[in-house]
Design an enzyme around this catalytic site. Structure first.
Site, PDB file in Angstrom:
ATOM      1  N   ASP A 182      13.670 -25.851 -21.074  1.00  0.00           N
ATOM      2  CA  ASP A 182      12.697 -27.159 -20.664  1.00  0.00           C
ATOM      3  C   ASP A 182      13.217 -27.868 -19.367  1.00  0.00           C
ATOM      4  O   ASP A 182      14.022 -28.683 -19.619  1.00  0.00           O
ATOM      5  CB  ASP A 182      12.895 -28.183 -21.889  1.00  0.00           C
ATOM      6  CG  ASP A 182      12.510 -27.538 -23.136  1.00  0.00           C
ATOM      7  OD1 ASP A 182      11.287 -27.485 -23.193  1.00  0.00           O
ATOM      8  OD2 ASP A 182      13.230 -26.856 -23.986  1.00  0.00           O
TER       9      ASP A 182
ATOM     10  N   ALA B 248      14.035 -25.843 -36.532  1.00  0.00           N
ATOM     11  CA  ALA B 248      13.405 -24.188 -36.339  1.00  0.00           C
ATOM     12  C   ALA B 248      14.279 -23.416 -35.274  1.00  0.00           C
ATOM     13  O   ALA B 248      13.897 -23.161 -34.234  1.00  0.00           O
ATOM     14  CB  ALA B 248      11.886 -24.462 -35.964  1.00  0.00           C
TER      15      ALA B 248
ATOM     16  N   HIS C 166      19.009 -21.713 -29.364  1.00  0.00           N
ATOM     17  CA  HIS C 166      19.827 -22.691 -29.903  1.00  0.00           C
ATOM     18  C   HIS C 166      21.559 -22.243 -30.201  1.00  0.00           C
ATOM     19  O   HIS C 166      22.338 -23.089 -29.779  1.00  0.00           O
ATOM     20  CB  HIS C 166      19.392 -23.468 -31.129  1.00  0.00           C
ATOM     21  CG  HIS C 166      18.075 -24.222 -30.997  1.00  0.00           C
ATOM     22  ND1 HIS C 166      16.821 -23.653 -31.555  1.00  0.00           N
ATOM     23  CD2 HIS C 166      17.764 -25.382 -30.437  1.00  0.00           C
ATOM     24  CE1 HIS C 166      15.922 -24.400 -31.246  1.00  0.00           C
ATOM     25  NE2 HIS C 166      16.306 -25.648 -30.577  1.00  0.00           N
TER      26      HIS C 166
ATOM     27  N   SER D   8      11.384 -19.876 -28.232  1.00  0.00           N
ATOM     28  CA  SER D   8      10.840 -21.306 -28.600  1.00  0.00           C
ATOM     29  C   SER D   8      10.713 -21.412 -29.991  1.00  0.00           C
ATOM     30  O   SER D   8      10.148 -20.354 -30.511  1.00  0.00           O
ATOM     31  CB  SER D   8       9.954 -21.427 -27.723  1.00  0.00           C
ATOM     32  OG  SER D   8       8.974 -22.650 -28.131  1.00  0.00           O
ATOM     33  N   SER D   9      11.050 -22.508 -30.519  1.00  0.00           N
ATOM     34  CA  SER D   9      10.535 -22.973 -31.992  1.00  0.00           C
ATOM     35  C   SER D   9       9.223 -22.442 -32.126  1.00  0.00           C
ATOM     36  O   SER D   9       8.621 -21.945 -33.108  1.00  0.00           O
ATOM     37  CB  SER D   9      10.999 -24.230 -32.492  1.00  0.00           C
ATOM     38  OG  SER D   9      12.307 -24.347 -32.163  1.00  0.00           O
TER      39      SER D   9
ATOM     40  N   GLY E 115      18.751 -26.451 -22.786  1.00  0.00           N
ATOM     41  CA  GLY E 115      18.465 -25.418 -22.234  1.00  0.00           C
ATOM     42  C   GLY E 115      17.404 -25.648 -21.038  1.00  0.00           C
ATOM     43  O   GLY E 115      16.569 -26.542 -21.057  1.00  0.00           O
TER      44      GLY E 115
HETATM   45  O1  PAF Z   1      14.123 -30.102 -26.789  1.00  0.00           O
HETATM   46  C1  PAF Z   1      14.006 -30.560 -27.775  1.00  0.00           C
HETATM   47  O2  PAF Z   1      14.217 -29.886 -28.784  1.00  0.00           O
HETATM   48  C2  PAF Z   1      13.537 -32.052 -27.929  1.00  0.00           C
HETATM   49  O3  PAF Z   1      12.715 -32.301 -26.888  1.00  0.00           O
HETATM   50  C3  PAF Z   1      14.721 -33.121 -27.884  1.00  0.00           C
HETATM   51  C4  PAF Z   1      15.684 -32.856 -26.607  1.00  0.00           C
HETATM   52  C5  PAF Z   1      15.631 -32.508 -29.308  1.00  0.00           C
HETATM   53  C6  PAF Z   1      14.266 -34.554 -28.054  1.00  0.00           C
HETATM   54  O4  PAF Z   1      13.721 -34.609 -29.365  1.00  0.00           O
END
Ligand code: PAF
Length: 254
Positions: free
Chosen positions: A151, A33, A38, A186-187, A148
């Site tokens: 998080d 997503a 990203h 965010s997705s 990112g």
């Molecule tokens: O941040 C995320 O998308 C997930 O927590 C990760 C780091 C890919 C682990 O599944």
């Protein structure tokens, strides 16, 4: 062309046959997503490394709520298009059996930072995150991996396991990317109804307000959020709220 790799064995054979070394390899783990946040990690990685690997794996062990896992957005075709446009060399796209031959009987467990903030509300979440990240870093063996700052707790914990287990990957934090109106990308934003999206906008605004955490929590609840926490940690103010059923997290530097 972005080459799809589905197994660890396939990846290791490719590294051997094409002489791919950790030093030239940048990595971005994702759950798909993909959005502009990203894309910014990917662009940085592509500019700093000779080769870039992105993984897409919706990691079931980090979802404490089965409903959240079921609803997690999946947009593979769009994701793959983005990877090709951004000139990503490899997509690592394993399934559960491939990444969890042990069926999650082995876990990476952190016993301090993972218990506060999001960890206090999402039991087992960080065990799942740290375990899958350990598996991914050990199988891909990148010289650098990009995460990112949205998080932030996850980023700190991942930096922690790299130090604790002497992994040879440099962990690079990248600034949160926001929509024009300030909402952190965010997705999960894909799951917001138009009304919830409008409500969500109050979150970043209030998080950076010149008020105490308790005052901010009160204001957020007044406009309609359910608040998990608003707390200060490591020179930042972090928060997690629900707009309807969608959980949003964000943080700002103080
Ligand atoms: O941040 C995320 O998308 C997930 O927590 C990760 C780091 C890919 C682990 O599944």
């Amino acid at each position: 062309m972005t080459q799809i790799i589905k197994t660890v064995k396939e990846w290791r054979e490719l590294c051997d046959s094409e002489n791919i070394s950790s030093k030239e390899l940048g990595f971005i783990p994702t759950m798909g997503a993909l959005h502009k946040g990203h894309a910014s990690l990917i662009k940085k990685c592509v500019s700093e490394n000779r080769r870039t690997v992105v993984s897409i794996f919706v990691n079931p062990t980090q979802f404490n709520d089965p409903n959240d896992l079921k609803k997690y957005p999946k947009t593979f075709e769009q994701d793959f298009k983005m990877l090709e446009e951004l000139k990503v060399d490899y997509l690592f796209f394993p399934n559960y059996e491939e990444l969890y031959p042990d069926n999650f009987t082995y876990k990476v467990h952190e016993n301090s930072l993972s218990k506060i903030l999001c960890g206090a509300y999402r039991s087992g979440h960080f065990d799942g995150v740290l375990t899958v990240v350990m598996k991914l870093l050990n199988s891909i063996k990148p010289g650098r991996a990009y995460f990112g700052e949205k998080d932030y707790q996850q980023y700190k914990l991942i930096k922690g396991i790299v130090e604790a287990f002497f992994l040879q990957t440099e962990i690079i934090a990248c600034p949160t990317v926001r929509d024009e109106d300030g909402l952190a990308l965010s997705s999960r934003n894909l799951l917001l109804s138009p009304e919830e999206r409008k409500l969500a906008l109050n979150f970043p605004g209030l998080l950076k307000a010149n008020k105490t955490c308790d005052e901010i929590k009160f204001e957020l609840e007044k406009v309609g959020f359910k608040v998990d926490y608003i707390e200060e940690y490591d020179g930042r103010r972090l928060g997690a709220v629900y707009a309807g059923k969608v959980r949003l997290i964000d943080n700002v530097k103080l």
